[in-house]
Write a protein that holds these residues in place. Sequence first.
Motif: not given
Length: 986
Positions: A50-51, A53, A467-468, A470-471, A474, A935
């Motif tokens: 979730i936070y 990856k 970042h987008y 990777q979450t 979420w 994060n």
Amino acid sequence: MEEHGILGVRPRKQSAARIRGRKWLKRREIWLVALGIALHAVYMLSIFDIYFKSPIVHGMDPVSPRYTPPAKRLVLLVADGLRADKFFEPDSDGNYRAPFLRSVIRGQGRWGVSHARPPTESRPGHVAIIAGFYEDPSAVTKGWKANPVEFDSVFNKSRHIFSYGSPDIVPIFCKALPHSTWKSYPHEFEDFATDASFLDEWSFDQFKSIVNRSKEDPKLKQLFHQDQNVIFLHLLGCDSNGHAHRPFSPIYLNNVKVVDRIAEGVYNLLENYFNDNQTAYIFTADHGMSDKGSHGDGHWSNTDTPLVVWGAGVKNPKPASNNNQNHGERFVDEHDMHDTPTPDDWGLSDIERVDVNQADIAPLMVSTLLGLPCPVNSVGSLPLDYIDFNKGNEVEAVLANAKQILNQFLRKSQMKQASSFRFKPYEPLAHYTSILDDIESLISKGDYENAMKLSQNLRRLGLDGLHYFQTYDWFMLMTVIVLGYFGWMLCLILHVLQSYTSLPGKILKKEEAVFTREHSSKVYLCGSFIMALIFIVLYLEYSPPLYHAYFAMTVFLWTNIFSEHRFLRAIWKYFLQTIESRHIIELSATCIASIIILELLVRSFTERIIYTWCFLIVGVVSSLFLYKSIPWKSGIPIFLWLACWFLSVFTLMPAEIPDNTVLVSISGLIIVAIGGFSRYLDKHTKDNKYWQYLVNRYSKPKLPFLFHLQALLVGLSSVLVYLSTSHRTEKRELLALHQVMNWSIAGLSMVLPLFSATDLLSRLTSIFLGFAPPFLLLSIGYEAVFYGALGLALFGWISFENALLYVNKPNKSLTSFEAENGNIILEEGDRCLQLSDMRIPVVFLVFFNIAFFGTGNFASIASFEISSVYRFITIFSPFLMAALLIFKLFIPFMLVICAFSAITKLVKVPRSGCYFLVILCSDVMTIHFFFLVKNTGSWMEIGNSISHFGIVSAQVVFVLLLFALTNVYTKDIQTRSTDRVSQKTM
């Protein structure tokens, strides 16, 4: 016969029906415990999906810079564990410890502070420096012997790498590279009882030897004269000396001078060897060192490291402007903003300071100075203030940096689009090609200023896009995990209600069909269908295996809950028919009070002072409560008051435990005195009506001199603490005799409690004295006194429950005999759980957590004080040292659980039922910490939030493991109350 439960062993005679019932309950609880362990292990990993990856993806093309590199070779010097302040500040005589590198800062290079990120350990720090990305925290669980995942690095890009240093670092990054020449010293060299600066000199001597050898070896000389070589020296001395002697010690501070001399030696050696002014040099550290000699968290002493860059392609020093004089360069990363003033005692306020993120060093080294493609997984931003380029080449360097980050974004976007039914792209980079065209057009026109702005903006958008993605999952994962936790908690509540309360017996009288499950097969069939459908969707989306595990756990739990729909309906119907207003008030008050206490425990992870207020208040309130029923002459109220107030002192003390060997030795006398006081009560209160449930006049120890032997071992351990520490302070090796005695005393003392008398007070006193020697030998300061204070407070808890037994002699709750007739299967002598019994698991959690935080902040990685193990071993052995540290951490827990087990026998409640209530309360805290994982914000907050969630999630395993271990000591405990119930039954 003897029935073995998952949490205890109790001999008894039983009917055949009871034996079958106990076996069924045993199987059910084993299944429930196994499910709980699996669930918490899987859900604990969910925060990394979730936070956090993994940032690593493969399949990107490298981006080569379009300019001629200024350097032919690069030298990277990493002083492991070197703090920035200890490097830059002067010594007590006003002389600076690094004269050569200070002359570089003032005459031929640039300087600043490199900001590391947690976990501030050697391997993640080196990954950030040489690969340009911050390793995901989940890599810590995959071991330190090899790279957990493949990634690109500066060493991979080089033509040849020469490396010398620690066996824990150099082989990790060089062993698999065919174009490498490396060597590391044996592990036995890392002896914490000696001055480790010789390790740094060893690394320099090895490099100096191969350079001198190349003058006579044509092949080696040709290898050295290649372009794009990297020379890496790992200097471990500061780290080892910081752990062993602390960063304020003369040994550590002298090691700073050693690494400065080595930097000067390497510089002079290579300049004389090549004589072409085409060598670039970078001096930095992977992490710092806290005041107590540890690292790992996000405290500034661990994250702030020195950075000095000079040589080919590096700008000369620049005077500090009025804007940033005495304030340093404003340092900004994507998670936090720091105003980092330059201390006046550093003597560098007049020289411009350029701070960087640790990952920014990789693009500076390989892409800019050597002209090689940047590592493809790097997220570092090129620090322009270090490089001596014209405007055109500066733009080209930043553009290459932006393209490399953009390639990662495009690869992640492509992978997510290929595996999603409804893909949502990152809109700001939907037309990235037009941005690239605009930049190229501006460069061709010579408009470098606007081209630089667009390139930097593209780099920023690329990082935001990473970042987008990777979450991206979420919200979905958060929903599944939260539903899973609530499902698990409902399963625990249902199990306790069905197996350990009188509620099923009462319901059974009103509704005979409560326990029939002829319709549960339909529920399981429906749950299986839903699970299969979800698995198909996840498979088509190429979801990771853990995604399947998250959904499977959640669906399985709720399927089991719905399979109990008849019991749930019966409970609801029973409450509607029989509930009274006073019952609602009692239930509400118990729930509210429990939740308030649990929320205070959550808050205590960041504010230890809460425990101080807690025990100050509890000491007064509990004493006044007992005063109404038990006179002060019994001694119980005043003892409880003083014990709670004594324990409250320790959470006011600093989390970083200062060394105090004398206090540790004196603590041994305090522990013996406490044991003597308990023995006095055992001998002289057998006929005292206020203590009648704690002692047994017929119980005798198997060894008549046991108490004296245990007291002797505690005294010997106190003496050995002083002797062993004095030898190490004088820089002498730990004597083999001392080492053997330390191990022997620690081992023997833990066996002796098994030979003590079986009455509650005698056995617990023996356990307290038995674990004291190993705890003393592993102590360095006031935590040794805390051991005694914790023992007194636990005895106060037992005394309180004993007083409640005296006050409430008529017990109207169901006994085991009545429970059997109500289809509830309990141990002989046990009674059903009542609402008021909720106090036992809640108080247990308070003591369990005070065992964590009473002597420091164990929620922080840096809280483990490695010098605690030096009385047992000084040669560096990470696994044995870690095992000793964990064992020290477990000792207070074992005292708490022994007291908890004794109380369950004293008040005749089922220990298994209380265990499940403990896990239920713990999971209320777990859900809260799940939402507190961060994060964003400061990296200290991020690192601590992960630690907090992990600690609470692991309590289901900790408590179960410690129950199994302590059962060896507590299974034979007998109380008078149990004896009396047994006589009545007969």
